[in-house]
Design an enzyme around this catalytic site. Structure first.
Site, PDB file in Angstrom:
ATOM      1  N   TYR A 114       0.824  -1.202   0.000  1.00  0.00           N
ATOM      2  CA  TYR A 114       0.000   0.000   0.000  1.00  0.00           C
ATOM      3  C   TYR A 114       0.861   1.255   0.000  1.00  0.00           C
ATOM      4  O   TYR A 114       1.270   1.732  -1.044  1.00  0.00           O
ATOM      5  CB  TYR A 114      -0.998  -0.045   1.161  1.00  0.00           C
ATOM      6  CG  TYR A 114      -2.036   1.043   1.118  1.00  0.00           C
ATOM      7  CD1 TYR A 114      -2.723   1.331  -0.062  1.00  0.00           C
ATOM      8  CD2 TYR A 114      -2.327   1.800   2.248  1.00  0.00           C
ATOM      9  CE1 TYR A 114      -3.668   2.346  -0.121  1.00  0.00           C
ATOM     10  CE2 TYR A 114      -3.270   2.808   2.209  1.00  0.00           C
ATOM     11  CZ  TYR A 114      -3.936   3.086   1.028  1.00  0.00           C
ATOM     12  OH  TYR A 114      -4.869   4.082   0.975  1.00  0.00           O
ATOM     13  N   LYS A 169     -20.868 -16.965 -13.609  1.00  0.00           N
ATOM     14  CA  LYS A 169     -19.933 -16.884 -14.727  1.00  0.00           C
ATOM     15  C   LYS A 169     -18.504 -16.698 -14.210  1.00  0.00           C
ATOM     16  O   LYS A 169     -17.556 -17.315 -14.710  1.00  0.00           O
ATOM     17  CB  LYS A 169     -20.328 -15.702 -15.608  1.00  0.00           C
ATOM     18  CG  LYS A 169     -19.673 -15.695 -16.963  1.00  0.00           C
ATOM     19  CD  LYS A 169     -20.542 -16.424 -17.955  1.00  0.00           C
ATOM     20  CE  LYS A 169     -20.040 -16.292 -19.354  1.00  0.00           C
ATOM     21  NZ  LYS A 169     -20.987 -16.779 -20.338  1.00  0.00           N
ATOM     22  N   GLU A 211     -22.470  -9.961 -21.328  1.00  0.00           N
ATOM     23  CA  GLU A 211     -23.367 -11.073 -21.020  1.00  0.00           C
ATOM     24  C   GLU A 211     -24.805 -10.594 -20.919  1.00  0.00           C
ATOM     25  O   GLU A 211     -25.092  -9.555 -20.283  1.00  0.00           O
ATOM     26  CB  GLU A 211     -22.947 -11.696 -19.674  1.00  0.00           C
ATOM     27  CG  GLU A 211     -23.605 -13.007 -19.350  1.00  0.00           C
ATOM     28  CD  GLU A 211     -22.991 -14.167 -20.115  1.00  0.00           C
ATOM     29  OE1 GLU A 211     -23.619 -15.235 -20.132  1.00  0.00           O
ATOM     30  OE2 GLU A 211     -21.893 -14.009 -20.674  1.00  0.00           O
ATOM     31  N   ASP A 212     -25.706 -11.336 -21.546  1.00  0.00           N
ATOM     32  CA  ASP A 212     -27.147 -11.135 -21.353  1.00  0.00           C
ATOM     33  C   ASP A 212     -27.589  -9.698 -21.615  1.00  0.00           C
ATOM     34  O   ASP A 212     -28.345  -9.109 -20.836  1.00  0.00           O
ATOM     35  CB  ASP A 212     -27.553 -11.571 -19.933  1.00  0.00           C
ATOM     36  CG  ASP A 212     -27.388 -13.063 -19.725  1.00  0.00           C
ATOM     37  OD1 ASP A 212     -27.247 -13.776 -20.723  1.00  0.00           O
ATOM     38  OD2 ASP A 212     -27.382 -13.511 -18.569  1.00  0.00           O
ATOM     39  N   ASP A 237     -22.940 -14.533 -25.345  1.00  0.00           N
ATOM     40  CA  ASP A 237     -24.203 -15.068 -25.863  1.00  0.00           C
ATOM     41  C   ASP A 237     -24.144 -15.222 -27.381  1.00  0.00           C
ATOM     42  O   ASP A 237     -24.786 -16.105 -27.945  1.00  0.00           O
ATOM     43  CB  ASP A 237     -25.370 -14.144 -25.486  1.00  0.00           C
ATOM     44  CG  ASP A 237     -25.471 -13.949 -23.993  1.00  0.00           C
ATOM     45  OD1 ASP A 237     -25.594 -14.944 -23.277  1.00  0.00           O
ATOM     46  OD2 ASP A 237     -25.395 -12.794 -23.537  1.00  0.00           O
ATOM     47  N   ALA A 273     -27.389 -14.665 -30.983  1.00  0.00           N
ATOM     48  CA  ALA A 273     -26.710 -15.946 -31.183  1.00  0.00           C
ATOM     49  C   ALA A 273     -26.873 -16.444 -32.608  1.00  0.00           C
ATOM     50  O   ALA A 273     -25.935 -16.992 -33.201  1.00  0.00           O
ATOM     51  CB  ALA A 273     -27.251 -16.980 -30.186  1.00  0.00           C
ATOM     52  N   ASN A 363     -33.785 -22.993 -24.854  1.00  0.00           N
ATOM     53  CA  ASN A 363     -33.844 -23.404 -23.452  1.00  0.00           C
ATOM     54  C   ASN A 363     -34.984 -22.688 -22.748  1.00  0.00           C
ATOM     55  O   ASN A 363     -35.235 -21.523 -23.027  1.00  0.00           O
ATOM     56  CB  ASN A 363     -32.515 -23.060 -22.750  1.00  0.00           C
ATOM     57  CG  ASN A 363     -31.580 -24.253 -22.676  1.00  0.00           C
ATOM     58  OD1 ASN A 363     -32.031 -25.361 -22.437  1.00  0.00           O
ATOM     59  ND2 ASN A 363     -30.299 -24.015 -22.878  1.00  0.00           N
TER      60      ASN A 363
END
Length: 471
Positions: A114, A169, A211-212, A237, A273, A363
């Site tokens: 530090y 993830k 993601e998503d 994705d 996708a 899915n």
């Protein structure tokens, strides 16, 4: 809830029973009649006329949980103390944590990590920013970033509800490839704000895993970040799905004895996708791809509001085939489903070419269930773990980022994605290859190593590697 692998999910009921008022057999009967299957009974406490037991129950559907708990509550002499399931217990307090690599045991250690001695490291990076790759967590750390707008199977759940997925993830990155990562969910779904946020935090990371994020916004976000950052940006994705799908197709074509440049491919569902899968197949040599969405086949010459649909129509379907899925699938060698459950019928598969390949990846319900067409297909795969040949992104993203970080790649390009797919396919040996085993298990320890080797080579050969790593 936990998937037990027995076709159901498990919950645990903690019950306090008055043994003078009710027998355990009555409780067991009530649970069975409500749709539960008891798989374990643990006595937690017993005193006088009272006993406390944990009962582990398998249910086939989430709706059955309410039926079971309501039935148990109605029993005289039984008090439902608690209902828990192992998935929720696993998420208590989150699933990941930060740990120091070295202990701080004295003032000298404190100075080096530090202040004041850390200033020397800061100055070194200020003078040569490239040193951030070796002197900070940037060397081995990826940001897993979402806005929660397109979470698999759930839709637009927002940043708070998306966080458990991003944490998961991060766990996969670490367990499968030794890559550190931070889950970050942004409280905005505005394209410009998302891009600005990611650019602002990018200095800390060696890569960005998107993601998503909903389509079509995800296309612009990824492309802009790829253009404006000097670290890999990868929308899993899109590209993770595409890489694993192509790996599966490599091996499926071996089984049915067809060449990739000779097959007719129908892609159902032209979202993020679907576009990425089509692009990688075009790069791999497929000549005839027909994309089908709500309006039917996408055809050059038509005008589409969705800019990516416009690109798709102009770069696929060379024979300008028109019609619905039922019409365009006739004579097709390969069906790739990235749409919705139940869209494909047995008669559609029967109209395909000899020994058809069907990848029904919607899915949680595939476009068609394997048991409906097992006798008429050459190969079938899904996105589910309870059927053979699961096409799962987990096979791709840990290894491809491991390679990108190790060679300090500026991007993840098409050459690297093709190499990753070839590596995944090669993890299934010629002796192992059969219609029920075209893609390796996500727990196959050879996959990440194979991906790293081929992807690093591809990065070096295509000129995007800034470092040649030691083997």
């Amino acid at each position: 809830m936990e998937n037990t692998g027995l076709g159901g999910k498990s919950i645990i009921l903690r019950l306090e029973m008055n043994t003078q008022e009710i027998k355990f057999g009555q409780v067991a009967s009530a649970i069975f009649e409500a749709g539960g299957d008891m798989v374990a009974i643990d006595v937690i406490q017993a005193s006088g006329h009272f006993t406390v037991r944990d009962i582990t129950i398998t249910v086939t559907d989430s709706i059955d949980i309410d039926k079971i708990t309501n039935r148990v509550k109605s029993l005289q002499g039984v008090r439902l103390v608690n209902v828990s399931d192992r998935t929720f217990l696993m998420h208590l307090g989150g699933k990941i944590e930060t740990q120091p690599k070295v202990p701080i045991q004295n003032r000298d250690d404190l100075s080096r990590v530090y202040t004041p001695d850390v200033a020397r490291v800061c100055t070194a990076i200020q003078e040569d920013p490239k040193k951030a790759h070796t002197l900070t967590i940037k060397r081995n750390t990826v940001a897993v970033i979402s806005d929660g707008s397109a979470v698999l199977g759930l839709g637009n759940v927002g940043p708070y509800a998306a966080m458990p997925v991003m944490e998961g993830k991060s766990m996969l990155f670490k367990q499968f490839a030794g890559v550190d990562s931070f889950p970050i969910c942004l409280d905005t779904q505005d394209t410009e704000e998302i891009i600005a946020c990611i650019k602002a935090i990018a200095p800390a990371f060696g890569g960005i895993n998107l993601e998503d994020i909903a389509s079509p916004r995800c296309f612009e976000i990824e492309q802009r970040l790829r253009d404006e950052l000097d670290v890999p940006v990868f929308h899993d994705d899109q590209h993770g799905t595409a890489v694993v799908l192509y790996a599966a197709l490599i091996n499926a074509l071996k089984i049915v004895g067809k060449a990739i440049d000779q097959v007719k491919v129908v892609v159902c569902g032209i979202g993020a996708a679907g576009v990425a899968c089509s692009k990688i197949l075009l790069s791999a040599g497929v000549k005839e791809i027909i994309g089908v969405d709500r309006t039917g086949a996408l055809v050059s010459g038509n005008s589409y509001d969705h800019p990516m649909w416009q690109w798709y129509a102009e770069n696929t379907n060379p024979n300008r085939v028109r019609g619905s899925l039922k019409e365009v699938i006739q004579g097709a060698d390969v069906f790739i489903g990235l749409s919705a459950g139940g869209l494909l019928k047995r008669e559609d598969v029967l109209s395909m070419a000899d020994k058809p390949i069907v990848f029904a990846m919607a899915n949680p319900t595939p476009e068609i269930r394997p048991e409906e067409v097992e006798d008429v297909v050459g190969v079938i795969a899904t996105g589910r773990s309870d059927y053979p040949n699961q096409i799962n992104n987990v096979l791709c993203f840990p290894g491809i980022f491991r390679a990108a970080l190790d060679c300090r790649a500026t991007t993840i390009n098409e050459e690297m994605k093709l190499a990753a797919a070839e590596a995944i396919a090669s993890a299934v040996t010629e002796e192992e290859l059969n219609p029920s085993y075209i893609i390796p298990s996500v727990f196959n320890q050879n996959v990440v190593k194979a991906i790293r080797e081929l992807v690093v080579k591809a990065a070096i050969q295509s000129g995007v590697a800034r470092k040649i790593p030691r083997e």
